[in-house]
Design a protein around this motif. Structure first.
Motif, short mmCIF file in Angstrom:
data_model
loop_
_atom_site.label_atom_id
_atom_site.label_comp_id
_atom_site.label_asym_id
_atom_site.label_seq_id
_atom_site.Cartn_x
_atom_site.Cartn_y
_atom_site.Cartn_z
N ASN A 291 0.84 -1.21 0.00
CA ASN A 291 0.00 0.00 0.00
C ASN A 291 0.88 1.26 0.00
O ASN A 291 0.94 1.98 0.98
CB ASN A 291 -0.93 0.01 1.22
N PHE B 120 0.57 3.89 -1.91
CA PHE B 120 -0.22 5.08 -2.14
C PHE B 120 0.50 6.06 -3.06
O PHE B 120 0.58 7.26 -2.83
CB PHE B 120 -0.54 5.75 -0.80
N TRP C 25 6.66 8.26 8.00
CA TRP C 25 5.55 7.32 8.26
C TRP C 25 4.21 7.91 7.84
O TRP C 25 3.24 7.19 7.73
CB TRP C 25 5.53 6.96 9.75
N ARG C 26 4.16 9.22 7.58
CA ARG C 26 2.91 9.82 7.16
C ARG C 26 2.63 9.60 5.68
O ARG C 26 1.53 9.85 5.21
CB ARG C 26 2.94 11.34 7.38
N ARG C 27 3.64 9.16 4.96
CA ARG C 27 3.54 9.10 3.50
C ARG C 27 2.54 8.04 3.02
O ARG C 27 1.74 8.31 2.15
CB ARG C 27 4.94 8.82 2.93
N SER C 28 2.61 6.84 3.62
CA SER C 28 1.74 5.76 3.14
C SER C 28 1.60 4.68 4.19
O SER C 28 2.37 4.63 5.16
CB SER C 28 2.32 5.14 1.87
N GLY C 29 0.63 3.81 3.97
CA GLY C 29 0.44 2.68 4.87
C GLY C 29 1.68 1.81 4.93
O GLY C 29 2.09 1.34 6.00
N SER D 209 4.21 3.56 7.12
CA SER D 209 3.78 3.49 8.52
C SER D 209 4.19 2.16 9.12
O SER D 209 4.76 2.09 10.21
CB SER D 209 2.26 3.62 8.62
#
Lengths: 204, 667
Positions: A51, A53, A128-132, A135
């Motif tokens: 994921n 994103f 970690w904010r970029r994509s699942g 994260s």
């Protein structure tokens, strides 16, 4: 204490042995619960690793030679930790302190390498904010790093105990648990290295 | 990132976080005044020192058990109050009448009810009873790690305090007792409610995990000489099963809560709607813990039933070996059924089919246990004391609830009743009828062993009748409502649906349960009042079978003068049959010293969680160091135990015998 009957001494020794056994069984069960904790994080990573994103994947981000360096630092620290334990068996306090020191520095090296890898990614906008995927990557690898930090803190405290109190039964017992913990983290890292980095680089 | 490290003294706490509507203010006032009242009474009676020395710092599992149970019973009143509010709301909130609660407040109460009842009532009673009984039953003087045990209790207490703090400051989660995302994500639940939920469970959950490890080791390593695993009382077996589940399931809860907390604080995307998050992963994870959790609660209750039924039937337990296998089959299968909580997720026919079959299969070992209890009763000399009455209600209610569960294990049927009151009725029948009734039976059964006198039988029976009749009145209508289409957590419904009469019946049922609870309170008060007439002078008030009945009541803090030696199952029963008396030989006993550090650790954990809820990160960071320092201080203590010499034991025993003589003279 010379007039204590032999039976009482025997009883006392048995009690101590049983107490030690209890502690080790308890610590092993704890390690297994920690294993479940990591298993859950691996499962989360397995679910989210594709994921991205629209962001970078593991293939784009990971640099294997760098990770290999981290791995060598950590695996060598496990070896030196083993040497410290052998020294503890031989009741050689100076050697124990020496090898604990080497282990500590190698662990610190590993942690430093990991943090600088993290910093690099965050600065490139891949936090970690970029994509699942990111994260779960940061959380899985970061939880291992957090454990390493706890291990290093523990190691520093145990070094002080070894230095101040010498290799008493209690100190050796605690050193044994510390080494179990340290080897356990090594095993977890092998899985991270394989599942996150190697598979990530193959692009599965 | 900046917000995380900023030195923000109060975080998001402000005056606007205190309640303003009358019912919420009533709740807050009840908590604050109740707390002030308790503190005032202790100060007035000058009991602080006594409380600290004898209770708060104790490492005696029996006292820790009593504290667990007191907290759990107080929480039962709070959770029961929540239930009563919901029942009143649903009885009157029809059509344009919106009842007494706002929609959001109703959701908070529903969430709080579930959380409190599971984590702070059922878990509290369970750990309380295990602490009271388990060491005595396996012939041990203590648990494996007494300090850890006390710490577990205080972490449980800290979690409980945090849930209740949410009544006074801020709000509680309105996202249901398991806080499914995306509703529980920051975007849809921006207030502190969900954070309170996360951190109170995280703190209490770590305590439970540590307890799980502790009791596992206690059972594996501290049994009396000769007590092989297959000679253990069935309660000990059930605790071993339950605690193994704790050790393997609670880390999953820890991870799940932590990931949700990360989503809400540092902006990760585990369960968010966008950016590659996956909300269904949360539901999978939480039930991978949540389903075993159900068995964590019910297995010790099964153990209790085994003890109660065989004692009050004057027979050894029927099918001991099959009971043990049934426990371990349940332990194993409980990890293979979690998906039945969300068949409607759409995982496909094969996956649903697998989990449906596994769910139906788990009824087999459970059925084995029911039949074993019934066969234990067969041709027994049954005496219907209160614990046995609870058992009779349990068999009926648990079987009805269990059959409803098997019905729902069929995915096609589950699609119809998913999230309906049918499900609510099912799990209440399992958890109240199965678990809570079991714990009530245990409290009556083991009460004399801890306090030295018996509970009043008549009031116990009255409580039992109001509870069980009230319970059926409250929950049978929910099955029907569920089939009529009523979903869970409805704060208002249309009059044309024709549901109101059934909701009113359910409300009456809860009122009956309330009377039952009132009788339990009366029972306790009357029993304490008349304690001199109700003394248990023999130590064996029920003609029991296992080792805890071989010591006097109340059990001395060192449990056994000399550790018993076991040769058969039901050792104490065998000794009574053969007329064997325990040896009166005194020996030195090593016992754990009191320690206030458990309270300190839990205090730090509470403030840590408080800081996380209110974004006072400086406080949380400080408290992490507080915990580390406390642990180091603890590790420096070279002698955590003290020696009770044989001579002192003899003096204590003689004093007890003199006391016993005066009681005997009084009767």
């Amino acid at each position: 204490m010379s007039d204590v009957p032999a039976a009482a001494v025997e009883l006392e020794l048995r009690r101590e042995r049983e107490a030690t056994e209890k502690t080790f069984v308890g610590f092993w069960v704890y390690l297994m619960t920690d294993c479940v904790l990591f298993a859950s994080l691996f499962a989360v990573y397995a679910v989210l690793h594709n994921n991205t994103f629209g962001g970078p994947s593991g293939y784009d981000l990971f640099h294997l030679p760098y990770v290999l360096l981290e791995t060598f630092a950590l695996l060598t620290s496990s070896f030196t930790c083993g040497l410290a334990m052998i020294a503890a068996q031989k009741r050689d306090k100076r050697q124990v302190l020496f090898w604990l020191g080497v282990t500590f520095l190698l662990g610190l090296t590993f942690l430093g390498l990991e943090l600088s890898e993290f910093r690099h990614m965050v600065l490139e906008g891949n936090s970690w904010r970029r994509s699942g995927f990111l994260s779960s990557y940061f959380t899985l690898v970061g939880t291992h790093g957090l454990h390493i930090t706890i291990g290093l803190t523990w190691m520093a405290i145990m070094a002080v105990y070894t230095w101040k109190r010498g290799l008493t039964d209690q100190v050796r017992k605690r050193l044994t648990m510390l080494s179990l913990f340290w080897h356990f983290l090594d095993v977890i890292w092998i899985f991270i290295f394989t599942i996150v980095y190697l598979y990530g680089k193959i692009g599965v | 990132m900046n917000a995380l490290f900023a030195f923000d003294l109060l975080g998001r706490l402000g005056w606007n976080q205190f309640p303003t509507n009358p019912i919420e203010m009533g709740g807050a006032a009840a908590i604050v005044l109740g707390l002030l009242f308790v503190l005032g009474v202790i100060t007035y009676l000058k009991r602080w020192k006594w409380l600290w020395k004898e209770w708060l710092t104790t490492q005696d599992p029996k006292r820790i058990g009593v504290m667990y149970i007191i907290v759990a019973l107080v929480m039962l009143l709070r959770g029961g109050g929540d239930a009563a509010l919901m029942r009143v709301q649903q009885s009157i909130s029809v059509g344009n009448n919106h009842g007494i609660l706002s929609a959001s407040h109703f959701q908070q109460i529903a969430s709080a009810h579930g959380v409190i009842m599971i984590f702070f009532v059922a878990m509290g009673l369970m750990f309380g009873i295990i602490n009271l009984v388990l060491p005595l039953q396996i012939g041990a003087r203590d648990v494996a790690f007494p300090f850890l045990n006390a710490t577990s209790f205080w972490l449980f207490f800290a979690g409980m305090a945090l849930v209740n703090a949410s009544l006074v400051v801020g709000d509680f989660s309105a996202a249901g007792w398991l806080a499914y995302p995306p509703l529980s994500e920051l975007r849809y639940s921006p207030t502190v409610g969900v954070d309170y939920w996360i951190w109170s469970l995280q703190v209490a959950g770590v305590g439970s995990l540590l307890s799980g490890i502790n009791f596992m080791v206690t059972i594996l390593k501290m049994r009396a000489p000769g007590m092989s695993l297959m000679k253990m009382p069935m309660f000990a077996w059930s605790v071993l099963g339950s605690m193994s589940l704790v050790a393997f399931a609670f880390p999953i809860l820890t991870v799940t809560l932590a990931l949700l907390a990360l989503d809400r604080t540092i902006g990760t995307h585990f369960f968010t709607g966008g950016a590659g998050g996956n909300a269904m992963m949360y539901v999978n994870l939480i039930w991978a813990w949540g389903h075993p959790e159900v068995y964590i609660l019910v297995l010790p209750a099964f153990g209790i039933w085994s003890e109660v039924v065989s004692t009050f039937s004057r027979k050894k337990l029927f099918g001991y070996t099959t009971m043990v296998w049934a426990i371990w089959t349940i332990v194993l299968l409980s990890f293979t059924v979690w998906l039945h909580h969300f068949f409607t997720m759409g995982a496909g026919a094969d996956v649903n089919g697998f989990f449906g079959i596994m769910t139906a299969v788990i009824a087999i070992p459970t059925g084995v246990k029911i039949f074993n209890w019934l066969f234990t009763m067969y041709r027994g000399r049954i005496s219907f004391k209160t614990p046995m009455m609870w058992f009779m209600a349990f068999v009926v209610i648990f079987t009805i609830g269990g059959v409803a569960g098997v019905l729902m294990s069929v995915p096609a049927i589950d699609y119809q009743v998913h999230n309906s009151l049918f499900l609510v009725a099912h799990f209440h029948m399992m958890i109240v009828g199965g678990v809570v009734f079991g714990y009530f039976a245990a409290l009556t059964y083991w009460f004399p062993k801890i306090f030295g006198f018996r509970l009043h039988e008549g009031f116990g029976r009255l409580a039992f009748w109001f509870w069980s009749v009230g319970f059926l009145t409250a929950f049978v209508p929910l099955y029907i409502l569920g089939l009529m289409g009523a979903t869970r957590r409805l704060d208002n419904y249309s009059a044309s649906l024709g549901w109101q009469p059934l909701f009113i019946v359910a409300g009456i049922g809860v009122a009956l349960i309330g009377i039952g609870v009132a009788f339990q309170v009366v029972q306790l008060v009357v029993s304490i009042w008349q304690r001199d007439q109700r003394r248990d002078l023999t130590g064996d008030p029920w003609n029991g079978r296992s080792l805890e009945w071989s010591v006097p009541s109340p059990a001395p803090f060192y449990n056994f003068i000399k550790q018993p030696v076991v040769t058969v199952r039901d050792q104490f029963w065998a000794d009574k049959q053969s007329g064997k008396k325990p040896m009166q030989e005194y020996e030195d006993i090593m016992l754990p010293k009191n320690s206030g550090l458990s309270v300190v650790i839990a205090g730090c954990a509470f403030l840590f969680a408080w800081g996380m809820v209110w974004h006072m990160y400086w406080l949380s960071l400080l408290m992490i160091f507080g915990i580390i320092i406390t642990l180091v201080v603890r590790s420096m203590n070279p002698e955590p135990e003290y020696r009770l010499t044989a001579h002192e034991v003899e003096k204590l025993e003689n004093a007890r015998k003199r006391q016993l003589k005066t009681y005997e003279a009084n009767v």
